[in-house]
Motif scaffolding. Structure first.
Motif, PDB file in Angstrom:
ATOM      1  N   VAL A  57      31.887  39.174  39.585  1.00 27.99           N
ATOM      2  CA  VAL A  57      32.687  40.123  40.367  1.00 27.99           C
ATOM      3  C   VAL A  57      32.964  41.359  39.522  1.00 27.99           C
ATOM      4  O   VAL A  57      33.493  41.248  38.414  1.00 27.99           O
ATOM      5  CB  VAL A  57      34.012  39.487  40.821  1.00 27.99           C
ATOM      6  CG1 VAL A  57      34.867  40.510  41.574  1.00 27.99           C
ATOM      7  CG2 VAL A  57      33.741  38.272  41.698  1.00 27.99           C
ATOM      8  N   PRO A  58      32.623  42.549  39.995  1.00 28.59           N
ATOM      9  CA  PRO A  58      32.872  43.771  39.221  1.00 28.59           C
ATOM     10  C   PRO A  58      34.337  44.167  39.264  1.00 28.59           C
ATOM     11  O   PRO A  58      35.028  43.927  40.255  1.00 28.59           O
ATOM     12  CB  PRO A  58      32.000  44.814  39.931  1.00 28.59           C
ATOM     13  CG  PRO A  58      31.963  44.343  41.352  1.00 28.59           C
ATOM     14  CD  PRO A  58      31.971  42.835  41.291  1.00 28.59           C
ATOM     15  N   GLU A  59      34.782  44.757  38.183  1.00 28.33           N
ATOM     16  CA  GLU A  59      36.138  45.303  38.157  1.00 28.33           C
ATOM     17  C   GLU A  59      36.186  46.542  39.049  1.00 28.33           C
ATOM     18  O   GLU A  59      35.160  47.150  39.367  1.00 28.33           O
ATOM     19  CB  GLU A  59      36.516  45.646  36.719  1.00 28.33           C
ATOM     20  CG  GLU A  59      37.934  46.165  36.532  1.00 28.33           C
ATOM     21  CD  GLU A  59      38.999  45.232  37.063  1.00 28.33           C
ATOM     22  OE1 GLU A  59      39.381  45.400  38.245  1.00 28.33           O
ATOM     23  OE2 GLU A  59      39.441  44.336  36.316  1.00 28.33           O
ATOM     24  N   SER A  60      37.374  46.904  39.476  1.00 24.09           N
ATOM     25  CA  SER A  60      37.545  48.090  40.316  1.00 24.09           C
ATOM     26  C   SER A  60      37.119  49.343  39.558  1.00 24.09           C
ATOM     27  O   SER A  60      37.685  49.671  38.509  1.00 24.09           O
ATOM     28  CB  SER A  60      39.017  48.211  40.745  1.00 24.09           C
ATOM     29  OG  SER A  60      39.270  49.479  41.281  1.00 24.09           O
ATOM     30  N   ALA A  61      36.136  50.053  40.086  1.00 23.48           N
ATOM     31  CA  ALA A  61      35.674  51.288  39.440  1.00 23.48           C
ATOM     32  C   ALA A  61      36.780  52.333  39.423  1.00 23.48           C
ATOM     33  O   ALA A  61      36.940  53.082  38.462  1.00 23.48           O
ATOM     34  CB  ALA A  61      34.443  51.826  40.170  1.00 23.48           C
ATOM     35  N   ARG A  62      37.560  52.376  40.487  1.00 18.89           N
ATOM     36  CA  ARG A  62      38.644  53.343  40.545  1.00 18.89           C
ATOM     37  C   ARG A  62      39.711  53.034  39.492  1.00 18.89           C
ATOM     38  O   ARG A  62      40.252  53.920  38.844  1.00 18.89           O
ATOM     39  CB  ARG A  62      39.255  53.332  41.954  1.00 18.89           C
ATOM     40  CG  ARG A  62      40.174  54.497  42.231  1.00 18.89           C
ATOM     41  CD  ARG A  62      40.693  54.467  43.656  1.00 18.89           C
ATOM     42  NE  ARG A  62      39.799  55.115  44.585  1.00 18.89           N
ATOM     43  CZ  ARG A  62      39.296  54.558  45.660  1.00 18.89           C
ATOM     44  NH1 ARG A  62      39.553  53.306  45.924  1.00 18.89           N
ATOM     45  NH2 ARG A  62      38.519  55.225  46.478  1.00 18.89           N
ATOM     46  N   TRP A  63      40.009  51.726  39.308  1.00 16.15           N
ATOM     47  CA  TRP A  63      40.997  51.346  38.296  1.00 16.15           C
ATOM     48  C   TRP A  63      40.468  51.640  36.893  1.00 16.15           C
ATOM     49  O   TRP A  63      41.195  52.151  36.042  1.00 16.15           O
ATOM     50  CB  TRP A  63      41.331  49.863  38.424  1.00 16.15           C
ATOM     51  CG  TRP A  63      42.312  49.399  37.392  1.00 16.15           C
ATOM     52  CD1 TRP A  63      43.667  49.488  37.435  1.00 16.15           C
ATOM     53  CD2 TRP A  63      41.994  48.800  36.131  1.00 16.15           C
ATOM     54  NE1 TRP A  63      44.218  48.988  36.288  1.00 16.15           N
ATOM     55  CE2 TRP A  63      43.218  48.544  35.463  1.00 16.15           C
ATOM     56  CE3 TRP A  63      40.812  48.448  35.498  1.00 16.15           C
ATOM     57  CZ2 TRP A  63      43.277  47.960  34.204  1.00 16.15           C
ATOM     58  CZ3 TRP A  63      40.869  47.864  34.237  1.00 16.15           C
ATOM     59  CH2 TRP A  63      42.085  47.627  33.603  1.00 16.15           C
ATOM     60  N   LEU A  64      39.195  51.321  36.642  1.00 13.42           N
ATOM     61  CA  LEU A  64      38.616  51.566  35.320  1.00 13.42           C
ATOM     62  C   LEU A  64      38.695  53.047  34.956  1.00 13.42           C
ATOM     63  O   LEU A  64      39.080  53.414  33.838  1.00 13.42           O
ATOM     64  CB  LEU A  64      37.162  51.093  35.291  1.00 13.42           C
ATOM     65  CG  LEU A  64      36.931  49.580  35.282  1.00 13.42           C
ATOM     66  CD1 LEU A  64      35.460  49.277  35.491  1.00 13.42           C
ATOM     67  CD2 LEU A  64      37.416  48.961  33.977  1.00 13.42           C
ATOM     68  N   ALA A  65      38.330  53.902  35.904  1.00 15.90           N
ATOM     69  CA  ALA A  65      38.353  55.337  35.621  1.00 15.90           C
ATOM     70  C   ALA A  65      39.775  55.834  35.427  1.00 15.90           C
ATOM     71  O   ALA A  65      40.036  56.683  34.581  1.00 15.90           O
ATOM     72  CB  ALA A  65      37.662  56.098  36.749  1.00 15.90           C
ATOM     73  N   SER A  66      40.720  55.292  36.202  1.00 10.94           N
ATOM     74  CA  SER A  66      42.109  55.735  36.065  1.00 10.94           C
ATOM     75  C   SER A  66      42.705  55.329  34.734  1.00 10.94           C
ATOM     76  O   SER A  66      43.661  55.952  34.259  1.00 10.94           O
ATOM     77  CB  SER A  66      42.957  55.165  37.206  1.00 10.94           C
ATOM     78  OG  SER A  66      43.084  53.755  37.081  1.00 10.94           O
ATOM     79  N   ARG A  67      42.150  54.282  34.111  1.00 10.68           N
ATOM     80  CA  ARG A  67      42.614  53.854  32.797  1.00 10.68           C
ATOM     81  C   ARG A  67      41.845  54.523  31.667  1.00 10.68           C
ATOM     82  O   ARG A  67      41.999  54.172  30.504  1.00 10.68           O
ATOM     83  CB  ARG A  67      42.487  52.336  32.651  1.00 10.68           C
ATOM     84  CG  ARG A  67      43.186  51.530  33.723  1.00 10.68           C
ATOM     85  CD  ARG A  67      44.674  51.716  33.720  1.00 10.68           C
ATOM     86  NE  ARG A  67      45.314  51.125  32.552  1.00 10.68           N
ATOM     87  CZ  ARG A  67      46.620  51.039  32.372  1.00 10.68           C
ATOM     88  NH1 ARG A  67      47.426  51.540  33.286  1.00 10.68           N
ATOM     89  NH2 ARG A  67      47.125  50.495  31.285  1.00 10.68           N
ATOM     90  N   GLY A  68      40.984  55.488  32.022  1.00 12.17           N
ATOM     91  CA  GLY A  68      40.216  56.199  31.015  1.00 12.17           C
ATOM     92  C   GLY A  68      38.928  55.515  30.619  1.00 12.17           C
ATOM     93  O   GLY A  68      38.222  55.998  29.727  1.00 12.17           O
TER      94      GLY A  68
END
Length: 720
Positions: A445-456
């Motif tokens: 299961v992939p992590e949320s791309a939006r969350w990853l980007a928001s965390r830098g």
């Protein structure tokens, strides 16, 4: 200061020359109707030239463009105030362009106010020197040097400001489209990877149902029980029950026993009906017919005066879900969606297995509290994550069908798993150990791309999207990927908070009404589930039939929600559910009551699922997450009360049904006062939320807004 520069053709002796007249310095406030008259009467300019200028002035039209919009067409005459002609002839001059090598010596003089204007060979216009021989060498050289300097500066700084430019462009377009949705149009809105994720939701949807419902099966109460008397344990079951329990037939006392000398009873083999009674002092005996396996209740004697332990432990379970919802919600934002999902399922495994080794009330309650912390988060974290990667066109049916198929199937399977296993401890093993498949989630299961980007973690987000490209066999354009990175990593700050929502009168009203509607849905849903045991029909069949309504009801919602709207499909089904429950109050137990309960469950399923989506669409963007969380938590509070509503059956057999029916009718009447959101954009600010409430509520007050006035104010702000 207005300017009136004009270029006309002057003809003399079959030769043409270009006449350039500069009145920038000469005219300050110009009234052109006077100007044309004076040019004709007081100068040597021919009437034809003046007529051409006059025609050009009155018929030309201009447009001002600004940020993608443009003004209405206007003429120069609208810019000047008619205060008369004022000029300075000493500052006015004119220049005649030379055509080729010809020199025009006979060019007539221009007069202004009786003063001959000075003829020049060079004229500085807008920062550039204009020569009568059309030579622009000086300007070209100057521009060449300036251009070289600007290009060098641009080359050095382009790397630093290109990202800022993208962010600014994204800010202008962020209300129109979501960057991730743009990516999904290229990667595939429901490609191979999304289909695999949808299938991957299946085990966790089933586990979700197990976590929610399994406590009903491990604490099920066998209805055929009576006081235990050690002195007569050697007798047959029927004889023991007839001697011990006052009453006749199937209507015997389950919590009282005869107060007699059991040695005399064994001699006479009978007890007088007039013999005094007393509460059970040595526990109870259970006949495993309706519940054909030992449960926590039968082992620990949680009946009669101890029957309150059942709703107490169920309430503690939902208290755990309240704590777990807050904790794992925070964990999902801080550590990521996948770690939060793994943690929630791990708590369900630990709590489920710990329940097996408990011996009393409070250790069992604590173990169920641990299991409760996983409720909702064990599935909803993955549910939200998958929806994030599904395109808008498929999101509605994926959201509803995943619950209908997986959660519904879990509810259908669980009763028969319990019957097949035949022991409450083994049932906990069977429903807890399969959750270990969560160990494979980080690899699938992939992590949320939006969350990853928001965390830098931009590179990790890009890797996830590249994995989608590879599995789906698609390609994301580079500019679209850049737009996503900028949008996802951009921090959107706002001063609006949940307190602003409650300070707003219209939104405060909406929030309170939505909380009441959501609590009613949760209470009725959970109450009907828990009453399956006491409706007079086989518990396992009743539970299966009521759970079977989940699939068709939620599927129906997926197809008709956008057609009939949120308000109609929340209040209408809730009203139907309430009417059916109230009818069930007056019918006997058994098939009639079970039939009405199944129909009521069908309608409350619809109302509950629509209310979840409706609540998110009502709230403005800055407070949507915190607001929906508050509404969701209110549902937990209602479910805390649900076991005691069902337990009120001890007071009057039909009291739980009456409470649920009245609750449904009450919630329906207040739900109709909420605004409809179907087909309307979700509000982005508190102000837009207030307008939505005022415009689209049945009892709302439509505000007349002068759109032209708003546009004028915007234009004034731009000009300023």
């Amino acid at each position: 200061m207005p300017q009136a520069d004009c270029t006309v053709l002057y003809s003399q002796k079959n030769s043409s020359l270009c006449l350039f007249s500069g009145f920038i310095k000469g005219f300050y406030t110009i009234r052109y109707d006077v100007l044309w008259t004076k040019l004709r009467k007081e100068t040597d300019i021919s009437c034809e030239v003046v007529s051409i200028l006059e025609y050009w002035y009155y018929n030309q039209r201009n447009v001002v463009k600004w940020a993608g919009t443009h003004s209405e067409m206007y003429g120069l005459d609208s810019l000047l105030k008619p205060k008369g002609l004022r000029y300075n002839s000493k500052k006015s001059e004119f220049l005649v362009f030379k055509a080729g090598k010809k020199v025009y010596a006979n060019v007539p003089h221009l007069y202004l106010g009786g003063v001959a204007l000075n003829r020049v060979e060079r004229f500085k216009y807008l920062g550039h020197w204009v020569s009568d021989n059309l030579s622009d060498n000086e300007d070209l050289e100057r521009e060449r040097k300036a251009l070289a300097v600007r290009c060098k500066m641009l080359a050095r700084s382009i790397f630093f400001f290109v990202q800022d430019i993208k962010e600014e462009l994204n800010k202008k377009n962020q209300d129109d489209s979501d960057a991730l949705e743009n990516v999904l149009t290229y990667v595939g809105e429901f490609g191979r990877y999304q289909k695999l994720l949808f299938l991957g939701m299946m085990p966790f949807g089933i586990f979700f149902a197990f976590v929610y419902f399994v406590q009903m099966f491990i604490t099920a109460t066998p209805q055929r029980h009576w006081c235990k008397v050690p002195e007569i344990e050697h007798l047959d079951v029927e004889i023991r029950r007839n001697l011990t329990a006052p009453g006749t037939g199937d209507d015997w006392e389950r919590c009282l026993m005869y107060n007699v000398n059991w040695t005399h009873v064994l001699i006479n083999n009978s007890v007088s009906p007039n013999t005094p009674t007393m509460p059970c002092k040595d526990g109870w005996e259970f006949e495993f017919k309706d519940i054909p396996y030992p449960t926590v209740v039968s082992e620990r004697g949680w009946v009669c005066e101890n029957a309150g332990n059942i709703p107490l432990t169920q309430t503690i379970f939902f208290a755990g879900s309240f704590v777990g919802g807050i904790f794992f919600g925070w964990a999902a934002d801080y550590f990521g969606r996948v770690p939060a999902m793994i943690g929630a399922n791990a708590m369900a495994i630990v709590g489920g297995i710990a329940s097996i080794y408990t011996t009393g009330l409070w250790d069992f309650a604590f173990a169920r509290f641990i299991v409760g912390t996983s409720y909702d988060s064990c599935f909803m974290t993955l549910y939200i994550l998958v929806l994030e990667y599904v395109g808008p066109r498929h999101r509605t049916w994926v959201a509803n069908m995943s619950i209908a198929l997986y959660f519904g199937c879990g509810g259908l399977v669980l009763p028969w798993v319990a019957l097949w296993v035949g022991d409450w401890r083994k049932l906990l093993w069977v429903t807890s150990l399969p959750m270990l498949v969560v160990a494979f989630v980080p690899f699938t299961v992939p992590e949320s791309a939006r969350w990853l980007a928001s965390r830098g973690r931009i590179n990790d987000a890009v890797k996830v999207l590249n994995r989608f490209e590879k599995v789906n066999g698609t390609k994301i354009p580079e500019d679209v990927m850049d737009e996503f990175i900028v949008s996802a990593s951009q921090t959107r700050q706002t001063n609006e908070s949940i307190w602003d929502l409650f300070r707003s009168g219209p939104l405060r009203k909406v929030m309170i009404l939505m909380v009441l509607v959501y609590m009613a849905c949760a209470l009725i849903f959970d109450g009907l589930v828990r009453m399956s045991e006491g409706l007079g029909l086989d518990f396992f069949i009743t539970f299966t039939l009521t759970s079977a309504t989940e699939i068709p009801s939620v599927t129906l919602v997926a197809y008709i929600l956008d057609k009939y709207g949120r308000r109609n499909l929340t209040c209408g089904p809730m009203a139907m559910s309430g009417i059916l429950i109230l009818i069930a109050v007056f019918v006997p137990k058994g098939v009639p009551q079970v039939t009405l309960a199944i129909m009521a469950r069908f309608f409350i399923n619809m109302a509950y699922n629509v209310a979840v989506q409706w609540s998110a669409e009502l709230l403005p963007t800055p407070v949507r997450a915190s607001g929906t969380s508050l509404i969701h938590v209110s549902g937990y509070i209602a479910i805390l009360v649900s076991p005691f509503v069902v337990y009120s059956e001890r007071v009057w057999r039909s009291l739980p049904l009456l409470i649920l029916g009245i609750t449904a009718i009450f919630a329906c009447t207040i739900g109709v006062m909420l605004p409809e959101t179907n087909g309307r954009p979700m509000p982005q600010t508190i102000e837009e939320g207030e307008k939505t409430v005022n415009k689209y509520s049945l009892c709302g007050k439509v505000e007349d807004i002068d759109e032209n006035q708003e546009e004028n104010e915007k234009e004034k702000a731009l000009i300023t």
